[in-house]
Design a protein around this motif. Structure first.
Motif, PDB file in Angstrom:
ATOM      1  N   THR A  87       6.194  -6.200   6.006  1.00  0.00           N
ATOM      2  CA  THR A  87       6.686  -5.063   6.799  1.00  0.00           C
ATOM      3  C   THR A  87       5.690  -4.638   7.865  1.00  0.00           C
ATOM      4  OG1 THR A  87       5.692  -3.485   5.277  1.00  0.00           O
ATOM      5  CG2 THR A  87       7.988  -4.086   4.858  1.00  0.00           C
ATOM      6  N   SER A  92       0.877  -2.076  10.460  1.00  0.00           N
ATOM      7  CA  SER A  92      -0.237  -2.768   9.803  1.00  0.00           C
ATOM      8  C   SER A  92      -0.006  -4.278   9.868  1.00  0.00           C
ATOM      9  CB  SER A  92      -0.394  -2.300   8.354  1.00  0.00           C
ATOM     10  OG  SER A  92       0.661  -2.782   7.566  1.00  0.00           O
ATOM     11  N   PHE A  93      -0.993  -5.019   9.447  1.00  0.00           N
ATOM     12  CA  PHE A  93      -0.839  -6.475   9.319  1.00  0.00           C
ATOM     13  C   PHE A  93      -1.944  -6.989   8.427  1.00  0.00           C
ATOM     14  CE2 PHE A  93      -3.730  -5.808  12.815  1.00  0.00           C
ATOM     15  CZ  PHE A  93      -4.688  -6.803  12.687  1.00  0.00           C
ATOM     16  N   GLY A 153       1.850  -5.546   1.379  1.00  0.00           N
ATOM     17  CA  GLY A 153       0.660  -5.979   0.638  1.00  0.00           C
ATOM     18  C   GLY A 153       1.010  -6.454  -0.761  1.00  0.00           C
ATOM     19  N   GLY A 199       0.829  -1.206   0.000  1.00  0.00           N
ATOM     20  CA  GLY A 199       0.000   0.000   0.000  1.00  0.00           C
ATOM     21  C   GLY A 199       0.864   1.257   0.000  1.00  0.00           C
TER      22      GLY A 199
HETATM   23  C1  S0N Z   1      10.561  -1.820  -0.793  1.00  0.00           C
HETATM   24  C2  S0N Z   1      11.682  -1.129  -0.071  1.00  0.00           C
HETATM   25  C3  S0N Z   1      12.334  -2.098   0.936  1.00  0.00           C
HETATM   26  C4  S0N Z   1      12.722  -0.723  -1.126  1.00  0.00           C
HETATM   27  O1  S0N Z   1      13.769   0.027  -0.543  1.00  0.00           O
HETATM   28  P1  S0N Z   1      14.739   0.898  -1.506  1.00  0.00           P
HETATM   29  O2  S0N Z   1      15.241   0.092  -2.616  1.00  0.00           O
HETATM   30  O3  S0N Z   1      15.744   1.534  -0.584  1.00  0.00           O
HETATM   31  O4  S0N Z   1      13.812   2.005  -2.200  1.00  0.00           O
HETATM   32  P2  S0N Z   1      13.160   3.303  -1.549  1.00  0.00           P
HETATM   33  O5  S0N Z   1      14.080   4.452  -1.720  1.00  0.00           O
HETATM   34  O6  S0N Z   1      12.684   3.040  -0.177  1.00  0.00           O
HETATM   35  O7  S0N Z   1      11.873   3.465  -2.469  1.00  0.00           O
HETATM   36  C5  S0N Z   1      11.909   4.093  -3.745  1.00  0.00           C
HETATM   37  C6  S0N Z   1      10.795   5.087  -3.810  1.00  0.00           C
HETATM   38  O8  S0N Z   1       9.564   4.386  -3.686  1.00  0.00           O
HETATM   39  C7  S0N Z   1       8.832   4.884  -2.587  1.00  0.00           C
HETATM   40  N1  S0N Z   1       8.088   3.781  -1.981  1.00  0.00           N
HETATM   41  C8  S0N Z   1       8.466   2.512  -1.854  1.00  0.00           C
HETATM   42  N2  S0N Z   1       7.525   1.799  -1.248  1.00  0.00           N
HETATM   43  C9  S0N Z   1       6.517   2.630  -1.002  1.00  0.00           C
HETATM   44  C10 S0N Z   1       5.241   2.472  -0.387  1.00  0.00           C
HETATM   45  N3  S0N Z   1       4.796   1.276   0.042  1.00  0.00           N
HETATM   46  N4  S0N Z   1       4.471   3.556  -0.286  1.00  0.00           N
HETATM   47  C11 S0N Z   1       4.869   4.746  -0.750  1.00  0.00           C
HETATM   48  N5  S0N Z   1       6.056   4.957  -1.352  1.00  0.00           N
HETATM   49  C12 S0N Z   1       6.869   3.911  -1.463  1.00  0.00           C
HETATM   50  C13 S0N Z   1       9.906   5.434  -1.665  1.00  0.00           C
HETATM   51  O9  S0N Z   1       9.354   6.371  -0.777  1.00  0.00           O
HETATM   52  C14 S0N Z   1      10.854   6.044  -2.659  1.00  0.00           C
HETATM   53  O10 S0N Z   1      10.361   7.270  -3.123  1.00  0.00           O
HETATM   54  P3  S0N Z   1      11.213   8.634  -2.926  1.00  0.00           P
HETATM   55  O11 S0N Z   1      12.488   8.366  -3.654  1.00  0.00           O
HETATM   56  O12 S0N Z   1      10.364   9.667  -3.552  1.00  0.00           O
HETATM   57  O13 S0N Z   1      11.402   8.788  -1.468  1.00  0.00           O
HETATM   58  C15 S0N Z   1      11.222   0.146   0.660  1.00  0.00           C
HETATM   59  O14 S0N Z   1      10.803   1.075  -0.293  1.00  0.00           O
HETATM   60  C16 S0N Z   1      10.099  -0.095   1.603  1.00  0.00           C
HETATM   61  O15 S0N Z   1      10.294  -0.636   2.696  1.00  0.00           O
HETATM   62  N6  S0N Z   1       8.880   0.316   1.215  1.00  0.00           N
HETATM   63  C17 S0N Z   1       7.719   0.299   2.064  1.00  0.00           C
HETATM   64  C18 S0N Z   1       7.145  -1.094   2.121  1.00  0.00           C
HETATM   65  C19 S0N Z   1       5.901  -1.104   2.980  1.00  0.00           C
HETATM   66  O16 S0N Z   1       5.976  -0.947   4.175  1.00  0.00           O
HETATM   67  N7  S0N Z   1       4.729  -1.278   2.349  1.00  0.00           N
HETATM   68  C20 S0N Z   1       3.442  -1.185   2.988  1.00  0.00           C
HETATM   69  C21 S0N Z   1       3.081  -2.466   3.739  1.00  0.00           C
HETATM   70  N8  S0N Z   1       1.684  -2.485   4.055  1.00  0.00           N
HETATM   71  C22 S0N Z   1       0.803  -2.767   3.138  1.00  0.00           C
HETATM   72  O17 S0N Z   1       1.090  -3.033   2.006  1.00  0.00           O
HETATM   73  C23 S0N Z   1      -0.569  -2.774   3.644  1.00  0.00           C
HETATM   74  C24 S0N Z   1      -1.665  -3.138   2.691  1.00  0.00           C
HETATM   75  C25 S0N Z   1      -2.254  -4.473   2.858  1.00  0.00           C
HETATM   76  O18 S0N Z   1      -2.045  -5.227   1.941  1.00  0.00           O
HETATM   77  C26 S0N Z   1      -3.145  -4.937   3.957  1.00  0.00           C
HETATM   78  C27 S0N Z   1      -4.001  -5.910   3.585  1.00  0.00           C
HETATM   79  C28 S0N Z   1      -4.895  -6.434   4.465  1.00  0.00           C
HETATM   80  C29 S0N Z   1      -4.960  -6.004   5.770  1.00  0.00           C
HETATM   81  C30 S0N Z   1      -4.087  -5.052   6.184  1.00  0.00           C
HETATM   82  C31 S0N Z   1      -3.166  -4.515   5.311  1.00  0.00           C
HETATM   83  C32 S0N Z   1      -2.245  -3.593   5.893  1.00  0.00           C
HETATM   84  O19 S0N Z   1      -1.107  -4.034   6.142  1.00  0.00           O
HETATM   85  O20 S0N Z   1      -2.623  -2.447   6.162  1.00  0.00           O
END
Ligand code: S0N
Length: 274
Positions: A144, A150-151, A122, A76
């Motif tokens: 994560t 979240s979960f 997600g 997400g």
């Molecule tokens: C993927 C990661 C580890 C990659 O790291 P890396 O290579 O260092 O890249 P970054 O510089 O971090 O990322 C590049 C650009 O992309 C943006 N970005 C990346 N991921 C996201 C994100 N999820 N949301 C918004 N932006 C994102 C970065 O910000 C960056 O942009 P700039 O350069 O402009 O800063 C690393 O990116 C990482 O850890 N990402 C976040 C992963 C994460 O935590 N995701 C969300 C997890 N939760 C869900 O998906 C919830 C949804 C869900 O499915 C759900 C379903 C049912 C019930 C509950 C849920 C729930 O959990 O809520």
């Protein structure tokens, strides 16, 4: 990563690509600048595309993927996460990815996750619910939730545990570590690992093998694999497929014909199998 195959666009969207090639529909998240994180709009578009792929008789297999070669999906989009869900243009918080997960499980055609780069949060759950996952050697997997507040206690927990086992699933969620493609292969989380430049070739090769098979056998198998975990809804899906098969029989046709012809049905000629 540019595809070398002549995919034709089925419908234009703003946050995904939806394309067709030789019996295969490809739904691809097109937000590489955010590692293909999804917004409510992304999911709305993916849901519509999944439904169109379901209805399209040309389509026998669906590929789910992300554009850019660096991420399948990073879950997400945290920048639009509000109170109670992910917020779209209508300002309403939603977790509509859960509906998409159900669609992936229910579409009676195999869905293959074609994973390059990150499959996180997600986004990881999305590949988990696909029938098959083919990973590039640059793929990295993980949850994560407990780190970012979240979960996913649905398929993201229970189905993951069916795939990798209870201990490993708990490790994945409790530690929020990341796993490379070989780790994923070893724990049965993906079916195959290939070099990134062969990912699409291999995925299409698997699609072709599937397309040669009996559509109804595949449909019944998918419903059968789902049935136990999905409980009553799984039985409904399997039973619906049984009804479809029954509709195809002369025996069922006799019931319908007799009603329309205002006569008593004659089922005596049909075998009473042991
Ligand atoms: C993927 C990661 C580890 C990659 O790291 P890396 O290579 O260092 O890249 P970054 O510089 O971090 O990322 C590049 C650009 O992309 C943006 N970005 C990346 N991921 C996201 C994100 N999820 N949301 C918004 N932006 C994102 C970065 O910000 C960056 O942009 P700039 O350069 O402009 O800063 C690393 O990116 C990482 O850890 N990402 C976040 C992963 C994460 O935590 N995701 C969300 C997890 N939760 C869900 O998906 C919830 C949804 C869900 O499915 C759900 C379903 C049912 C019930 C509950 C849920 C729930 O959990 O809520």
């Amino acid at each position: 990563m540019q595809s070398k195959y002549p995919w034709e666009t089925i419908k234009e969207y703003s946050e995904i690509l939806f394309q067709y090639y030789e019996g295969v529909a490809k739904i691809s998240i097109n937000r590489p600048e955010k590692h293909n994180a999804f917004t409510p709009q992304t999911i709305k578009e993916m849901s519509e595309a999944m439904e169109l792929a379901r209805q399209d008789e040309r389509v026998g297999v669906v590929i789910l993927t992300g554009e850019g070669g660096k991420a399948f999906c990073s879950g997400g989009d945290q920048s639009v996460r509000g109170h109670g869900g992910y917020v779209g243009e209508d300002n309403v918080p939603r977790l509509n990815v859960l509906d998409l997960q159900m669609q992936i499980r229910r579409i009676p055609k195999p869905v293959i996750a074609m994973v390059a780069g990150w499959a996180i949060g997600g986004g990881h759950v999305l590949h988990v619910v696909c029938d098959l996952s083919i990973a590039a050697d640059n793929a990295r997997f993980g949850q994560t939730g407990p780190k970012v507040g979240s979960f996913d206690g649905g398929f993201g927990a229970s189905y993951l545990a069916r795939i990798v086992g209870q201990k490993k699933a708990r490790e994945i969620w409790y530690l929020c570590d990341q796993y490379d493609a070989q780790d994923a292969l070893q724990m049965g989380l993906v079916n195959k690992v290939v070099p990134l430049d062969q990912l699409e070739d291999m995925t299409l090769d698997w699609c072709r093998k599937i397309l040669e098979k009996s559509p109804i056998a595949l449909r019944m198998l998918k419903a059968s694999f789902n049935a136990e975990l999905d409980g009553q809804a799984g039985i409904q899906q399997l039973a619906g497929d049984a009804t479809l098969l029954y509709y195809l029989s002369e025996e069922a046709k006799e019931g319908k014909d007799s009603f329309l012809q205002k006569r008593k049905p004659d089922f005596s000629k049909f075998p009473k199998f042991p």
